[in-house]
Design a protein around this motif. Structure first.
Motif, PDB file in Angstrom:
ATOM      1  N   VAL A 194      29.667  30.991 -27.085  1.00  0.00           N
ATOM      2  CA  VAL A 194      29.543  31.432 -28.478  1.00  0.00           C
ATOM      3  C   VAL A 194      30.656  30.872 -29.362  1.00  0.00           C
ATOM      4  O   VAL A 194      30.396  30.435 -30.494  1.00  0.00           O
ATOM      5  CB  VAL A 194      29.528  32.979 -28.551  1.00  0.00           C
ATOM      6  CG1 VAL A 194      29.494  33.452 -30.005  1.00  0.00           C
ATOM      7  CG2 VAL A 194      28.340  33.532 -27.776  1.00  0.00           C
ATOM      8  N   LEU A 195      31.875  30.889 -28.874  1.00  0.00           N
ATOM      9  CA  LEU A 195      33.016  30.480 -29.702  1.00  0.00           C
ATOM     10  C   LEU A 195      33.250  28.977 -29.555  1.00  0.00           C
ATOM     11  O   LEU A 195      34.262  28.522 -28.998  1.00  0.00           O
ATOM     12  CB  LEU A 195      34.258  31.274 -29.312  1.00  0.00           C
ATOM     13  CG  LEU A 195      34.166  32.789 -29.495  1.00  0.00           C
ATOM     14  CD1 LEU A 195      35.454  33.464 -29.077  1.00  0.00           C
ATOM     15  CD2 LEU A 195      33.797  33.156 -30.926  1.00  0.00           C
ATOM     16  N   THR A 196      32.322  28.210 -30.077  1.00  0.00           N
ATOM     17  CA  THR A 196      32.460  26.756 -30.066  1.00  0.00           C
ATOM     18  C   THR A 196      32.738  26.266 -31.481  1.00  0.00           C
ATOM     19  O   THR A 196      32.447  26.955 -32.471  1.00  0.00           O
ATOM     20  CB  THR A 196      31.179  26.081 -29.545  1.00  0.00           C
ATOM     21  OG1 THR A 196      30.122  26.268 -30.511  1.00  0.00           O
ATOM     22  CG2 THR A 196      30.739  26.669 -28.208  1.00  0.00           C
ATOM     23  N   GLU A 197      33.285  25.086 -31.588  1.00  0.00           N
ATOM     24  CA  GLU A 197      33.607  24.534 -32.908  1.00  0.00           C
ATOM     25  C   GLU A 197      32.352  24.379 -33.752  1.00  0.00           C
ATOM     26  O   GLU A 197      32.362  24.667 -34.958  1.00  0.00           O
ATOM     27  CB  GLU A 197      34.320  23.193 -32.736  1.00  0.00           C
ATOM     28  CG  GLU A 197      35.707  23.328 -32.127  1.00  0.00           C
ATOM     29  CD  GLU A 197      36.399  21.995 -31.897  1.00  0.00           C
ATOM     30  OE1 GLU A 197      35.791  20.947 -32.227  1.00  0.00           O
ATOM     31  OE2 GLU A 197      37.541  21.985 -31.392  1.00  0.00           O
ATOM     32  N   GLN A 198      31.266  23.946 -33.138  1.00  0.00           N
ATOM     33  CA  GLN A 198      30.034  23.745 -33.902  1.00  0.00           C
ATOM     34  C   GLN A 198      29.473  25.071 -34.412  1.00  0.00           C
ATOM     35  O   GLN A 198      29.128  25.200 -35.599  1.00  0.00           O
ATOM     36  CB  GLN A 198      28.983  23.036 -33.042  1.00  0.00           C
ATOM     37  CG  GLN A 198      27.660  22.807 -33.781  1.00  0.00           C
ATOM     38  CD  GLN A 198      26.637  22.068 -32.930  1.00  0.00           C
ATOM     39  OE1 GLN A 198      26.960  21.552 -31.868  1.00  0.00           O
ATOM     40  NE2 GLN A 198      25.400  22.009 -33.406  1.00  0.00           N
ATOM     41  N   ILE A 199      29.391  26.072 -33.528  1.00  0.00           N
ATOM     42  CA  ILE A 199      28.815  27.355 -33.926  1.00  0.00           C
ATOM     43  C   ILE A 199      29.697  28.039 -34.965  1.00  0.00           C
ATOM     44  O   ILE A 199      29.196  28.586 -35.964  1.00  0.00           O
ATOM     45  CB  ILE A 199      28.610  28.259 -32.695  1.00  0.00           C
ATOM     46  CG1 ILE A 199      27.490  27.695 -31.813  1.00  0.00           C
ATOM     47  CG2 ILE A 199      28.293  29.688 -33.115  1.00  0.00           C
ATOM     48  CD1 ILE A 199      27.287  28.445 -30.512  1.00  0.00           C
ATOM     49  N   ILE A 200      31.002  28.012 -34.778  1.00  0.00           N
ATOM     50  CA  ILE A 200      31.911  28.617 -35.759  1.00  0.00           C
ATOM     51  C   ILE A 200      31.791  27.902 -37.103  1.00  0.00           C
ATOM     52  O   ILE A 200      31.723  28.539 -38.159  1.00  0.00           O
ATOM     53  CB  ILE A 200      33.363  28.576 -35.240  1.00  0.00           C
ATOM     54  CG1 ILE A 200      33.516  29.514 -34.042  1.00  0.00           C
ATOM     55  CG2 ILE A 200      34.347  28.960 -36.346  1.00  0.00           C
ATOM     56  CD1 ILE A 200      34.851  29.399 -33.335  1.00  0.00           C
ATOM     57  N   GLY A 201      31.746  26.586 -37.075  1.00  0.00           N
ATOM     58  CA  GLY A 201      31.630  25.827 -38.312  1.00  0.00           C
ATOM     59  C   GLY A 201      30.349  26.125 -39.057  1.00  0.00           C
ATOM     60  O   GLY A 201      30.360  26.323 -40.279  1.00  0.00           O
ATOM     61  N   GLU A 202      29.232  26.165 -38.345  1.00  0.00           N
ATOM     62  CA  GLU A 202      27.936  26.391 -38.986  1.00  0.00           C
ATOM     63  C   GLU A 202      27.790  27.826 -39.491  1.00  0.00           C
ATOM     64  O   GLU A 202      27.139  28.063 -40.516  1.00  0.00           O
ATOM     65  CB  GLU A 202      26.807  26.070 -38.001  1.00  0.00           C
ATOM     66  CG  GLU A 202      26.695  24.584 -37.663  1.00  0.00           C
ATOM     67  CD  GLU A 202      25.653  24.305 -36.601  1.00  0.00           C
ATOM     68  OE1 GLU A 202      25.140  25.296 -35.994  1.00  0.00           O
ATOM     69  OE2 GLU A 202      25.343  23.122 -36.353  1.00  0.00           O
ATOM     70  N   THR A 203      28.389  28.777 -38.809  1.00  0.00           N
ATOM     71  CA  THR A 203      28.206  30.188 -39.165  1.00  0.00           C
ATOM     72  C   THR A 203      29.207  30.666 -40.204  1.00  0.00           C
ATOM     73  O   THR A 203      28.856  31.387 -41.144  1.00  0.00           O
ATOM     74  CB  THR A 203      28.315  31.082 -37.910  1.00  0.00           C
ATOM     75  OG1 THR A 203      27.417  30.604 -36.899  1.00  0.00           O
ATOM     76  CG2 THR A 203      27.977  32.523 -38.250  1.00  0.00           C
ATOM     77  N   PHE A 204      30.465  30.252 -40.054  1.00  0.00           N
ATOM     78  CA  PHE A 204      31.519  30.743 -40.955  1.00  0.00           C
ATOM     79  C   PHE A 204      31.865  29.747 -42.054  1.00  0.00           C
ATOM     80  O   PHE A 204      32.608  30.084 -42.974  1.00  0.00           O
ATOM     81  CB  PHE A 204      32.778  31.072 -40.147  1.00  0.00           C
ATOM     82  CG  PHE A 204      32.631  32.252 -39.227  1.00  0.00           C
ATOM     83  CD1 PHE A 204      32.895  33.538 -39.671  1.00  0.00           C
ATOM     84  CD2 PHE A 204      32.209  32.076 -37.917  1.00  0.00           C
ATOM     85  CE1 PHE A 204      32.764  34.620 -38.817  1.00  0.00           C
ATOM     86  CE2 PHE A 204      32.073  33.157 -37.055  1.00  0.00           C
ATOM     87  CZ  PHE A 204      32.339  34.428 -37.504  1.00  0.00           C
ATOM     88  N   GLY A 205      31.355  28.519 -41.932  1.00  0.00           N
ATOM     89  CA  GLY A 205      31.613  27.521 -42.966  1.00  0.00           C
ATOM     90  C   GLY A 205      33.035  27.024 -43.002  1.00  0.00           C
ATOM     91  O   GLY A 205      33.559  26.695 -44.070  1.00  0.00           O
ATOM     92  N   VAL A 206      33.690  26.996 -41.833  1.00  0.00           N
ATOM     93  CA  VAL A 206      35.056  26.493 -41.751  1.00  0.00           C
ATOM     94  C   VAL A 206      35.158  25.479 -40.620  1.00  0.00           C
ATOM     95  O   VAL A 206      34.398  25.536 -39.656  1.00  0.00           O
ATOM     96  CB  VAL A 206      36.070  27.637 -41.506  1.00  0.00           C
ATOM     97  CG1 VAL A 206      36.079  28.613 -42.659  1.00  0.00           C
ATOM     98  CG2 VAL A 206      35.774  28.349 -40.192  1.00  0.00           C
ATOM     99  N   GLN A 207      36.082  24.569 -40.770  1.00  0.00           N
ATOM    100  CA  GLN A 207      36.384  23.652 -39.682  1.00  0.00           C
ATOM    101  C   GLN A 207      37.358  24.332 -38.750  1.00  0.00           C
ATOM    102  O   GLN A 207      38.412  24.806 -39.177  1.00  0.00           O
ATOM    103  CB  GLN A 207      36.985  22.352 -40.203  1.00  0.00           C
ATOM    104  CG  GLN A 207      35.941  21.320 -40.608  1.00  0.00           C
ATOM    105  CD  GLN A 207      36.585  19.951 -40.806  1.00  0.00           C
ATOM    106  OE1 GLN A 207      37.676  19.851 -41.350  1.00  0.00           O
ATOM    107  NE2 GLN A 207      35.908  18.912 -40.362  1.00  0.00           N
ATOM    108  N   ALA A 208      37.035  24.395 -37.488  1.00  0.00           N
ATOM    109  CA  ALA A 208      37.886  25.084 -36.527  1.00  0.00           C
ATOM    110  C   ALA A 208      38.149  24.209 -35.322  1.00  0.00           C
ATOM    111  O   ALA A 208      37.286  23.417 -34.914  1.00  0.00           O
ATOM    112  CB  ALA A 208      37.234  26.390 -36.085  1.00  0.00           C
ATOM    113  N   GLN A 209      39.322  24.360 -34.784  1.00  0.00           N
ATOM    114  CA  GLN A 209      39.648  23.759 -33.503  1.00  0.00           C
ATOM    115  C   GLN A 209      39.664  24.873 -32.466  1.00  0.00           C
ATOM    116  O   GLN A 209      40.265  25.927 -32.680  1.00  0.00           O
ATOM    117  CB  GLN A 209      41.010  23.072 -33.548  1.00  0.00           C
ATOM    118  CG  GLN A 209      41.044  21.817 -34.422  1.00  0.00           C
ATOM    119  CD  GLN A 209      42.408  21.139 -34.394  1.00  0.00           C
ATOM    120  OE1 GLN A 209      43.412  21.787 -34.124  1.00  0.00           O
ATOM    121  NE2 GLN A 209      42.428  19.854 -34.639  1.00  0.00           N
TER     122      GLN A 209
END
Length: 260
Positions: free
Chosen positions: A231-246
């Motif tokens: 669940v806590l992947t860069e792609q899923i976080i980016g698409e859901t929260f609208g932020v770039q994450a590492q």
């Protein structure tokens, strides 16, 4: 671990308001498991917990506690094994901290001596023993939150009850970093006793420290569910929260580390 779920949501649908509904929510939490419900603001996280607790009527699906429909449980019997921390706890009476935490013992028929032992232990668990004789209304927001956490802890403290369930809505609200860490300790304390825990958390790093599984919601729908790795992947976080994450690994405890 017991293979039967303590808390089971199956095909749950709930109309929150005309523009938002929970749709076909599935979640299974076994004894000793911690499930974190995460998602952006307005995703339906708190509404899901309210639906679990029958505060919001579902239009389809079911909620089962220990293989029994939630609504079929007598309230007194259910209160002995389920403890709930709402997003906001309002209390305007001039109770002492001890009296507030003792409210969690109301469903039980244990002795005053046993209740005192449990209340004292619950206060120590959340670092509030020093406030025991103070008036609750005189505390800060974060201190009040910790007292409410002690209350819900005291309610399900007994280790002799049936499979127990702890439901927490944003338990880390108003807490500083040290006491956020205490939240993780409290959740793991109960999980190690076999309590099933479901909690709404905004802080993904905090969630990754305490949860075994995740339910990611957005606009009332399940975006992803499963382990932190799923669940806590860069792609899923980016698409859901609208932020770039590492996304990496916390070297201290092996949890996921999300940097935005």
């Amino acid at each position: 671990m017991n293979s039967q779920a303590t808390l089971q949501l199956t095909g749950l649908n709930v109309v929150i308001h005309p523009g938002l509904s929970l749709q076909d929510i599935e979640l299974s939490i076994r004894p000793g498991e911690v499930a974190a419900v995460i998602g952006p603001n307005g995703a339906g996280k708190t509404s899901l917990l309210r639906a679990i607790c029958d505060e919001l009527e579902s239009s389809a699906g079911r909620v089962e506690l220990n293989q029994r429909n939630w609504q079929q449980w007598p309230q007194q019997e259910r209160a002995k094994i389920v403890s709930i921390l709402p997003q906001r706890s309002t209390l305007e009476f001039p109770f002492t901290v001890n009296e507030v935490v003792n409210l969690g013992r109301i469903p039980h028929s244990t002795s005053a001596q046993e209740n005192h032992r449990i209340v004292t232990a619950a206060l120590e668990l959340v670092d509030c023993a020093q406030f025991a004789e103070q008036f609750y209304l005189n505390l800060s927001g974060g201190e009040k939150q910790r007292v409410q956490l002690a209350r819900v802890a005291a309610q399900i403290w007994s280790t002799q009850a049936d499979n127990r369930c702890l439901i927490l809505d944003e338990p880390s609200a108003s807490l500083d970093l040290a006491h956020q860490a205490r939240i993780v300790e409290m959740i793991r304390f109960f999980a190690e006793q076999g309590v099933a825990v479901v909690t709404v958390l905004h802080d993904l790093n905090l969630a990754s420290k305490c949860a075994d599984k995740f339910l990611l919601l957005d606009k009332g729908k399940t975006v992803a569910s499963g382990s932190a790795e799923e669940v806590l992947t860069e792609q899923i976080i980016g698409e859901t929260f609208g932020v770039q994450a590492q996304v990496g690994t916390n070297e201290r405890d092996g949890s996921r580390l999300i940097i935005t």
